[in-house]
Write a protein that holds these residues in place. Structure first.
Motif, PDB file in Angstrom:
ATOM      1  N   TYR A   1      -5.066 -47.733 -15.921  1.00 47.58           N
ATOM      2  CA  TYR A   1      -5.349 -46.823 -14.823  1.00 47.58           C
ATOM      3  C   TYR A   1      -4.475 -47.151 -13.615  1.00 47.58           C
ATOM      4  O   TYR A   1      -4.287 -48.315 -13.273  1.00 47.58           O
ATOM      5  N   THR A   2      -3.944 -46.122 -12.980  1.00 50.90           N
ATOM      6  CA  THR A   2      -3.143 -46.300 -11.763  1.00 50.90           C
ATOM      7  C   THR A   2      -3.718 -45.405 -10.667  1.00 50.90           C
ATOM      8  O   THR A   2      -4.361 -44.394 -10.942  1.00 50.90           O
ATOM      9  N   SER A   3      -3.454 -45.788  -9.438  1.00 52.74           N
ATOM     10  CA  SER A   3      -3.955 -45.040  -8.291  1.00 52.74           C
ATOM     11  C   SER A   3      -3.092 -45.353  -7.086  1.00 52.74           C
ATOM     12  O   SER A   3      -2.430 -46.395  -7.034  1.00 52.74           O
ATOM     13  N   GLY A   4      -3.130 -44.485  -6.105  1.00 52.81           N
ATOM     14  CA  GLY A   4      -2.468 -44.742  -4.839  1.00 52.81           C
ATOM     15  C   GLY A   4      -3.267 -45.712  -3.976  1.00 52.81           C
ATOM     16  O   GLY A   4      -2.787 -46.192  -2.958  1.00 52.81           O
ATOM     17  N   TYR A   5      -4.492 -45.977  -4.385  1.00 54.56           N
ATOM     18  CA  TYR A   5      -5.364 -46.923  -3.670  1.00 54.56           C
ATOM     19  C   TYR A   5      -5.250 -48.297  -4.315  1.00 54.56           C
ATOM     20  O   TYR A   5      -4.895 -48.423  -5.476  1.00 54.56           O
ATOM     21  N   SER A   6      -5.591 -49.318  -3.548  1.00 49.25           N
ATOM     22  CA  SER A   6      -5.541 -50.677  -4.073  1.00 49.25           C
ATOM     23  C   SER A   6      -6.526 -50.831  -5.233  1.00 49.25           C
ATOM     24  O   SER A   6      -7.665 -50.386  -5.153  1.00 49.25           O
ATOM     25  N   LEU A   7      -6.083 -51.467  -6.299  1.00 50.07           N
ATOM     26  CA  LEU A   7      -6.927 -51.730  -7.465  1.00 50.07           C
ATOM     27  C   LEU A   7      -7.183 -53.232  -7.619  1.00 50.07           C
ATOM     28  O   LEU A   7      -7.536 -53.701  -8.692  1.00 50.07           O
ATOM     29  N   SER A   8      -7.064 -53.964  -6.531  1.00 49.85           N
ATOM     30  CA  SER A   8      -7.230 -55.408  -6.563  1.00 49.85           C
ATOM     31  C   SER A   8      -8.701 -55.810  -6.690  1.00 49.85           C
ATOM     32  O   SER A   8      -9.575 -55.214  -6.070  1.00 49.85           O
ATOM     33  N   THR A   9      -8.944 -56.841  -7.495  1.00 49.46           N
ATOM     34  CA  THR A   9     -10.273 -57.453  -7.589  1.00 49.46           C
ATOM     35  C   THR A   9     -10.259 -58.829  -6.922  1.00 49.46           C
ATOM     36  O   THR A   9     -11.155 -59.633  -7.156  1.00 49.46           O
ATOM     37  N   ASP A  10      -9.263 -59.077  -6.080  1.00 51.32           N
ATOM     38  CA  ASP A  10      -9.101 -60.394  -5.468  1.00 51.32           C
ATOM     39  C   ASP A  10     -10.290 -60.838  -4.619  1.00 51.32           C
ATOM     40  O   ASP A  10     -10.478 -62.026  -4.396  1.00 51.32           O
ATOM     41  N   GLY A  11     -11.119 -59.908  -4.159  1.00 54.21           N
ATOM     42  CA  GLY A  11     -12.272 -60.277  -3.358  1.00 54.21           C
ATOM     43  C   GLY A  11     -13.418 -60.840  -4.171  1.00 54.21           C
ATOM     44  O   GLY A  11     -14.392 -61.345  -3.624  1.00 54.21           O
ATOM     45  N   GLY A  12     -13.317 -60.791  -5.491  1.00 48.13           N
ATOM     46  CA  GLY A  12     -14.389 -61.278  -6.354  1.00 48.13           C
ATOM     47  C   GLY A  12     -13.898 -62.305  -7.342  1.00 48.13           C
ATOM     48  O   GLY A  12     -12.707 -62.576  -7.445  1.00 48.13           O
ATOM     49  N   GLU A  13     -14.831 -62.861  -8.090  1.00 45.42           N
ATOM     50  CA  GLU A  13     -14.518 -63.934  -9.035  1.00 45.42           C
ATOM     51  C   GLU A  13     -14.688 -63.507 -10.499  1.00 45.42           C
ATOM     52  O   GLU A  13     -14.625 -64.348 -11.390  1.00 45.42           O
ATOM     53  N   SER A  14     -14.908 -62.235 -10.774  1.00 47.98           N
ATOM     54  CA  SER A  14     -15.217 -61.794 -12.138  1.00 47.98           C
ATOM     55  C   SER A  14     -14.147 -62.154 -13.154  1.00 47.98           C
ATOM     56  O   SER A  14     -14.446 -62.490 -14.290  1.00 47.98           O
ATOM     57  N   VAL A  15     -12.884 -62.075 -12.762  1.00 50.51           N
ATOM     58  CA  VAL A  15     -11.809 -62.345 -13.714  1.00 50.51           C
ATOM     59  C   VAL A  15     -11.736 -63.823 -14.093  1.00 50.51           C
ATOM     60  O   VAL A  15     -11.174 -64.170 -15.123  1.00 50.51           O
ATOM     61  N   SER A  16     -12.350 -64.678 -13.308  1.00 50.77           N
ATOM     62  CA  SER A  16     -12.274 -66.107 -13.614  1.00 50.77           C
ATOM     63  C   SER A  16     -13.603 -66.690 -14.095  1.00 50.77           C
ATOM     64  O   SER A  16     -13.733 -67.899 -14.217  1.00 50.77           O
ATOM     65  N   SER A  17     -14.577 -65.826 -14.391  1.00 45.93           N
ATOM     66  CA  SER A  17     -15.886 -66.332 -14.797  1.00 45.93           C
ATOM     67  C   SER A  17     -16.426 -65.596 -16.013  1.00 45.93           C
ATOM     68  O   SER A  17     -16.912 -64.471 -15.897  1.00 45.93           O
ATOM     69  N   LEU A  18     -16.351 -66.221 -17.165  1.00 44.94           N
ATOM     70  CA  LEU A  18     -16.951 -65.648 -18.372  1.00 44.94           C
ATOM     71  C   LEU A  18     -18.473 -65.710 -18.321  1.00 44.94           C
ATOM     72  O   LEU A  18     -19.148 -65.032 -19.079  1.00 44.94           O
TER      73      LEU A  18
END
Length: 177
Positions: free
Chosen positions: A126-143
């Motif tokens: 998925y692409t968008s003109g809006y930011s698609l960052s998840t940097d504010g959360g920890e989901s990608v680093s927590s199984l």
């Protein structure tokens, strides 16, 4: 008025990390169990934490390739084409223009972001003109946390699917006359 409620819980009386997904919706003057898409007759889905993935029961291969990419055991034994289909399935789950939640089993939207940390070869989606960052959360680093949007102890959690859906809503609102 409340028409649909979906939830997952983590029973604390199990030694293994386990989540149970379920939903109810208004029908005929009451609330009835929601059938999980792709799993005819299933109304509960159990998901267990694996070494670098999850084991879900029951589990549908929707989208195609998802059953291989979600499972630690299936992933390690998968061929290159199977892995490619699995990664494409994760990208499809995260794309609100390709799949809506009524066509996905519960576990798909909740595990795609944590799987990014252990399946980093995910193709562009998925692409968008809006930011698609998840940097504010920890989901990608927590199984260990499957929260799509919320908190796990003191850590904010946000899934890529939630970010993408939010961007899609903004794009649709911006397109309104």
């Amino acid at each position: 008025s409340l028409i649909r409620l979906t939830f997952f819980t983590q029973p604390d009386f199990f030694a293994q990390v386990r989540w149970v997904f379920r939903g109810v919706e208004a029908a005929d003057g009451g609330m009835v169990d929601i059938e999980i898409p792709g799993l005819a007759g299933a109304k509960l889905q159990h998901t267990f934490l694996g070494l670098d993935g999850y084991e879900s029961q029951p589990l549908a291969d929707v989208p195609a390739g998802f059953s291989a990419v979600v499972s630690s055991q299936r992933w390690s034994a998968a061929s290159a084409p199977t892995k490619e289909r699995g990664l494409a399935a994760l990208a499809e789950v995260e794309d609100p223009t390709r799949r809506n939640t009524d066509t996905l089993q519960c576990v798909t939207c909740h595990v795609t972001t944590p799987l990014r940390g252990v399946r980093p070869e995910l193709p562009a989606g998925y692409t968008s003109g809006y930011s698609l960052s998840t940097d504010g959360g920890e989901s990608v680093s927590s199984l260990r946390s499957l929260r799509a949007f919320g908190w796990f102890m003191a850590q904010p959690m946000i899934s890529q699917r939630v970010v993408n859906e939010s961007a899609q809503v903004l794009a649709e609102l911006a397109a309104c006359p």
